[in-house]
Design a protein around this motif. Structure first.
Motif, mmCIF file in Angstrom:
data_model
loop_
_atom_site.group_PDB
_atom_site.id
_atom_site.type_symbol
_atom_site.label_atom_id
_atom_site.label_comp_id
_atom_site.label_asym_id
_atom_site.label_seq_id
_atom_site.Cartn_x
_atom_site.Cartn_y
_atom_site.Cartn_z
ATOM 1 N N VAL A 30 0.828 -1.207 0.000
ATOM 2 C CA VAL A 30 0.000 0.000 0.000
ATOM 3 C C VAL A 30 0.860 1.254 0.000
ATOM 4 O O VAL A 30 0.667 2.169 -0.812
ATOM 5 C CB VAL A 30 -0.961 -0.009 1.212
ATOM 6 C CG1 VAL A 30 -1.639 1.353 1.364
ATOM 7 C CG2 VAL A 30 -2.010 -1.102 1.056
ATOM 8 N N MET A 75 1.573 4.125 -2.943
ATOM 9 C CA MET A 75 1.398 5.553 -2.703
ATOM 10 C C MET A 75 2.665 6.330 -3.035
ATOM 11 O O MET A 75 2.607 7.425 -3.606
ATOM 12 C CB MET A 75 0.987 5.798 -1.248
ATOM 13 C CG MET A 75 0.557 7.230 -0.967
ATOM 14 S SD MET A 75 -0.834 7.769 -1.992
ATOM 15 C CE MET A 75 -2.152 6.777 -1.274
ATOM 16 N N TYR A 107 -6.024 5.773 -4.714
ATOM 17 C CA TYR A 107 -4.790 6.270 -4.101
ATOM 18 C C TYR A 107 -4.378 7.583 -4.758
ATOM 19 O O TYR A 107 -3.986 8.543 -4.079
ATOM 20 C CB TYR A 107 -3.660 5.251 -4.247
ATOM 21 C CG TYR A 107 -3.835 3.990 -3.435
ATOM 22 C CD1 TYR A 107 -4.872 3.839 -2.524
ATOM 23 C CD2 TYR A 107 -2.958 2.931 -3.582
ATOM 24 C CE1 TYR A 107 -5.022 2.685 -1.782
ATOM 25 C CE2 TYR A 107 -3.089 1.761 -2.839
ATOM 26 C CZ TYR A 107 -4.132 1.638 -1.953
ATOM 27 O OH TYR A 107 -4.290 0.488 -1.226
ATOM 28 N N ARG A 113 -6.497 10.528 -3.582
ATOM 29 C CA ARG A 113 -6.132 11.106 -2.287
ATOM 30 C C ARG A 113 -5.098 12.214 -2.462
ATOM 31 O O ARG A 113 -5.020 13.136 -1.647
ATOM 32 C CB ARG A 113 -5.598 10.014 -1.352
ATOM 33 C CG ARG A 113 -6.719 9.157 -0.763
ATOM 34 C CD ARG A 113 -6.253 7.794 -0.346
ATOM 35 N NE ARG A 113 -5.305 7.803 0.760
ATOM 36 C CZ ARG A 113 -4.703 6.694 1.219
ATOM 37 N NH1 ARG A 113 -4.977 5.521 0.654
ATOM 38 N NH2 ARG A 113 -3.876 6.761 2.227
ATOM 39 N N TYR A 129 -4.608 14.422 0.965
ATOM 40 C CA TYR A 129 -3.358 14.116 1.648
ATOM 41 C C TYR A 129 -3.093 15.104 2.785
ATOM 42 O O TYR A 129 -2.399 14.775 3.750
ATOM 43 C CB TYR A 129 -2.190 14.104 0.655
ATOM 44 C CG TYR A 129 -1.752 15.471 0.148
ATOM 45 C CD1 TYR A 129 -0.738 16.177 0.781
ATOM 46 C CD2 TYR A 129 -2.342 16.030 -0.981
ATOM 47 C CE1 TYR A 129 -0.325 17.419 0.315
ATOM 48 C CE2 TYR A 129 -1.940 17.252 -1.457
ATOM 49 C CZ TYR A 129 -0.930 17.957 -0.816
ATOM 50 O OH TYR A 129 -0.529 19.190 -1.281
ATOM 51 N N ALA A 175 -0.811 9.695 2.376
ATOM 52 C CA ALA A 175 -0.436 10.209 1.053
ATOM 53 C C ALA A 175 0.360 11.499 1.130
ATOM 54 O O ALA A 175 0.833 12.008 0.106
ATOM 55 C CB ALA A 175 -1.692 10.435 0.207
#
Length: 314
Positions: free
Chosen positions: A186, A190, A225, A228, A234, A291
């Motif tokens: 993950v 990112m 992702y 974000r 973020y 993020a």
């Protein structure tokens, strides 16, 4: 006829509240005992109480009331403190099941299982995959390990909170390891998407065009992702909690990096992501999503940390 189990819940952050709400709704439809809950800030449970759940003043009271007790907490220290509190109560723990859905080090899960097991309780390490919106929708993925009989007992409740269960057997270290491994992916996704988005901006491709490509090529998860980043989530407004807090992501990366070093391997992408995300916390405070490493990647290219869609400072 066996008596219905009494369920307890501790930890009502952005993940825990959604999970507990789904569990309480399920219990209400079954006509059994309502969910009992507690939290450091008990007022966060108001939606649960309105749905029929019962507040308990502290964790010790929750242990007394519960046959099965779920926890969703922030870090290893909190989990071990809760274990200490459970062991210090005057109530028998024989036959009780503790299900921790947090992300902790495998050694922490093993220690919790050992200490509770000495008092006749079962411990299930059950970290989950998915953000707060996924938790609220009841679509999490549960990585579960613990005594087989206890796993069988809790499965009906877990099924209403998630869309899949990965059964990792009885060794509670295994589910914690899988969760940390999943988080390597993950955070690496990112990091790479952040680098690509900065590249798209400085070369003039455009953030939205790249995000459209990511969605078409790699699907909705990686597109989310990217969103974000492009949406400014973020660095959300100070009154809005992040989806996956930067501090929690840094804790998870610290676990991953320590385990990698222990096994004589490296995680270079995670090393970069950890450095950038900790730098983001130093620069912009704690109300940041994982993020936010994107903000530091921007700064390294000469762009400001903030974008038009994010908040503009602290």
């Amino acid at each position: 006829m066996t008596s219905p189990l009494h369920m307890g819940w501790f930890g009502l952050g952005s993940m825990g509240l959604g999970m507990a709400m789904n569990l309480q709704r399920h219990l209400a439809t079954q006509g059994g005992p309502p969910l009992h809950y507690s939290n450091r800030s008990l007022e966060k449970g108001q939606p649960l109480q309105e749905a029929g759940a019962v507040p308990e003043k502290d964790f010790a009271s929750l242990v007394r009331q519960s046959d099965v007790l779920y926890t969703m907490i922030s870090n290893d220290e909190v989990l071990l403190d809760l274990v200490d509190q459970a062991l210090s109560t005057d109530v028998s723990l024989e036959g009780k099941i503790f299900v921790d859905t947090s992300t902790v080090h495998p050694d922490t899960s093993a220690l919790a299982a050992q200490r509770l097991g000495e008092r006749g309780a079962a411990f299930i390490a059950s970290p989950v995959f998915g953000a707060s919106r996924v938790a609220a929708a009841g679509k999490l993925i549960f990585a579960m390990a613990g005594p087989a009989a206890a796993l069988q007992t809790v499965r009906p409740q877990v099924d209403v909170m998630g869309r899949a269960i990965i059964d990792l057997g009885e060794d509670v270290r295994k589910s914690s390891l899988l969760k940390i491994t999943g988080n390597i992916l993950v955070i690496s996704f990112m990091e790479v998407i952040s680098e690509a988005q900065v590249f798209a901006e400085v070369t003039g491709i455009g953030s939205q065009q790249l995000e459209e490509f990511i969605g078409n090529m790699f699907g909705p998860v990686l597109e989310s992702y990217s969103h974000r980043i492009t949406s400014g989530a973020y660095a959300p407004p100070l009154e809005t909690p992040p989806g996956f807090a930067a501090a929690l992501a840094c804790k998870d990366m610290k676990h991953a990096l320590s385990l990698a070093a222990e096994h004589h391997t490296r995680l270079p992408t995670v090393e970069i992501a950890s450095s950038r995300l900790n730098a983001a916390r130093d620069y912009a405070g704690e109300n940041l999503d994982s993020a936010a490493l994107y903000g530091i990647a921007r700064q390294e290219t000469g762009l400001p940390f903030w974008t038009a869609n994010s908040r503009q400072g602290n």
